[in-house]
Design a protein around this motif. Sequence first.
Motif, PDB file in Angstrom:
ATOM      1  N   TYR A  38     -82.222 -20.980 -26.268  1.00  0.00           N
ATOM      2  CA  TYR A  38     -82.009 -19.969 -25.235  1.00  0.00           C
ATOM      3  C   TYR A  38     -81.110 -18.887 -25.797  1.00  0.00           C
ATOM      4  CZ  TYR A  38     -83.562 -23.789 -22.274  1.00  0.00           C
ATOM      5  OH  TYR A  38     -84.272 -24.814 -21.730  1.00  0.00           O
ATOM      6  N   ASN A  39     -81.447 -17.635 -25.505  1.00  0.00           N
ATOM      7  CA  ASN A  39     -80.543 -16.529 -25.815  1.00  0.00           C
ATOM      8  C   ASN A  39     -79.844 -16.182 -24.507  1.00  0.00           C
ATOM      9  OD1 ASN A  39     -79.208 -14.175 -26.366  1.00  0.00           O
ATOM     10  ND2 ASN A  39     -80.911 -13.229 -27.455  1.00  0.00           N
ATOM     11  N   LEU A  40     -78.563 -16.503 -24.438  1.00  0.00           N
ATOM     12  CA  LEU A  40     -77.819 -16.266 -23.204  1.00  0.00           C
ATOM     13  C   LEU A  40     -77.375 -14.815 -23.079  1.00  0.00           C
ATOM     14  CD1 LEU A  40     -75.558 -19.452 -23.191  1.00  0.00           C
ATOM     15  CD2 LEU A  40     -77.744 -19.097 -22.026  1.00  0.00           C
ATOM     16  N   GLY A  41     -77.433 -14.075 -24.186  1.00  0.00           N
ATOM     17  CA  GLY A  41     -76.973 -12.685 -24.160  1.00  0.00           C
ATOM     18  C   GLY A  41     -75.452 -12.628 -24.110  1.00  0.00           C
ATOM     19  N   GLU A  42     -74.939 -11.432 -24.001  1.00  0.00           N
ATOM     20  CA  GLU A  42     -73.492 -11.243 -24.003  1.00  0.00           C
ATOM     21  C   GLU A  42     -72.870 -11.729 -22.693  1.00  0.00           C
ATOM     22  OE1 GLU A  42     -70.324  -7.583 -24.350  1.00  0.00           O
ATOM     23  OE2 GLU A  42     -72.306  -7.334 -25.266  1.00  0.00           O
ATOM     24  N   LEU A  43     -73.394 -11.251 -21.582  1.00  0.00           N
ATOM     25  CA  LEU A  43     -72.845 -11.632 -20.280  1.00  0.00           C
ATOM     26  C   LEU A  43     -73.127 -13.097 -19.963  1.00  0.00           C
ATOM     27  CD1 LEU A  43     -71.329 -10.831 -17.765  1.00  0.00           C
ATOM     28  CD2 LEU A  43     -73.466  -9.996 -16.795  1.00  0.00           C
ATOM     29  N   GLY A  44     -74.322 -13.552 -20.263  1.00  0.00           N
ATOM     30  CA  GLY A  44     -74.648 -14.962 -20.047  1.00  0.00           C
ATOM     31  C   GLY A  44     -73.749 -15.869 -20.871  1.00  0.00           C
ATOM     32  N   GLY A  45     -73.441 -15.432 -22.092  1.00  0.00           N
ATOM     33  CA  GLY A  45     -72.531 -16.194 -22.950  1.00  0.00           C
ATOM     34  C   GLY A  45     -71.136 -16.260 -22.354  1.00  0.00           C
ATOM     35  N   GLU A  46     -70.731 -15.167 -21.746  1.00  0.00           N
ATOM     36  CA  GLU A  46     -69.422 -15.141 -21.103  1.00  0.00           C
ATOM     37  C   GLU A  46     -69.387 -16.101 -19.911  1.00  0.00           C
ATOM     38  OE1 GLU A  46     -66.326 -11.744 -19.595  1.00  0.00           O
ATOM     39  OE2 GLU A  46     -67.893 -11.235 -21.038  1.00  0.00           O
ATOM     40  N   ILE A  47     -70.457 -16.092 -19.119  1.00  0.00           N
ATOM     41  CA  ILE A  47     -70.550 -17.030 -17.991  1.00  0.00           C
ATOM     42  C   ILE A  47     -70.537 -18.462 -18.521  1.00  0.00           C
ATOM     43  CG2 ILE A  47     -72.048 -17.881 -16.140  1.00  0.00           C
ATOM     44  CD1 ILE A  47     -72.951 -14.946 -15.714  1.00  0.00           C
ATOM     45  N   TRP A  48     -71.277 -18.710 -19.591  1.00  0.00           N
ATOM     46  CA  TRP A  48     -71.337 -20.049 -20.182  1.00  0.00           C
ATOM     47  C   TRP A  48     -69.934 -20.521 -20.570  1.00  0.00           C
ATOM     48  CZ3 TRP A  48     -74.648 -23.816 -19.978  1.00  0.00           C
ATOM     49  CH2 TRP A  48     -74.506 -24.901 -20.855  1.00  0.00           C
ATOM     50  N   GLU A  49     -69.155 -19.632 -21.186  1.00  0.00           N
ATOM     51  CA  GLU A  49     -67.783 -19.995 -21.572  1.00  0.00           C
ATOM     52  C   GLU A  49     -66.933 -20.311 -20.345  1.00  0.00           C
ATOM     53  OE1 GLU A  49     -66.399 -20.476 -24.689  1.00  0.00           O
ATOM     54  OE2 GLU A  49     -68.515 -20.362 -25.257  1.00  0.00           O
ATOM     55  N   LEU A  50     -67.118 -19.532 -19.279  1.00  0.00           N
ATOM     56  CA  LEU A  50     -66.316 -19.723 -18.064  1.00  0.00           C
ATOM     57  C   LEU A  50     -66.653 -21.032 -17.348  1.00  0.00           C
ATOM     58  CD1 LEU A  50     -66.382 -16.070 -16.696  1.00  0.00           C
ATOM     59  CD2 LEU A  50     -64.351 -17.305 -17.491  1.00  0.00           C
ATOM     60  N   ILE A  51     -67.843 -21.578 -17.565  1.00  0.00           N
ATOM     61  CA  ILE A  51     -68.218 -22.807 -16.874  1.00  0.00           C
ATOM     62  C   ILE A  51     -68.045 -24.050 -17.752  1.00  0.00           C
ATOM     63  CG2 ILE A  51     -69.741 -21.618 -15.243  1.00  0.00           C
ATOM     64  CD1 ILE A  51     -72.149 -22.675 -16.821  1.00  0.00           C
ATOM     65  N   LYS A  52     -67.251 -23.926 -18.830  1.00  0.00           N
ATOM     66  CA  LYS A  52     -66.924 -25.110 -19.638  1.00  0.00           C
ATOM     67  C   LYS A  52     -66.271 -26.161 -18.759  1.00  0.00           C
ATOM     68  CE  LYS A  52     -66.371 -23.690 -24.380  1.00  0.00           C
ATOM     69  NZ  LYS A  52     -65.472 -23.360 -25.468  1.00  0.00           N
TER      70      LYS A  52
END
Length: 100
Positions: A38-52
Motif C-alpha cells: 500500500y502507498n499511504l502517501g504523505e498524509l496517510g503516512g502521518e495518520i498511520w504514525e498517529l495511530i501507533k
Amino acid sequence: MIKNNLSTDSVVSQMEGNIVSDMDGEKVMLSIQNGKYYNLGELGGEIWELIKEPISIQELVTVLQSQYDVTPAECEEQVISFLNQLIDQGLIQVEDNDHS
C-alpha cells in the motif's frame, strides 16, 4: 456491503504484522497477512504514525487540523474515509469508546 460505523468517538489503532518504509517522504506498507503493498502517501503516512497507539478519531482530526489548513468537517470526512479504507483491508482495529 456493510458500511463501517465510525464515529468521532471511535478509537483506532494499527493492526500488527505490517512493515512500513519511508520512500521519498511517503509511507509505503507491506501487509504480511494479505501480502499486499500500500502507498499511504504523505498524509496517510502521518495518520498511520498517529495511530501507533490507540487514539480517538476526534483527537486525530484535532491534531491534523492544527497542522493543515482545512475545515473541521472536511478533515473529519477525509480522515474517516481513509480509515474506512484501512478497515476494509484489515489494517487497523476499531474500538468504540464507551467510557462515559
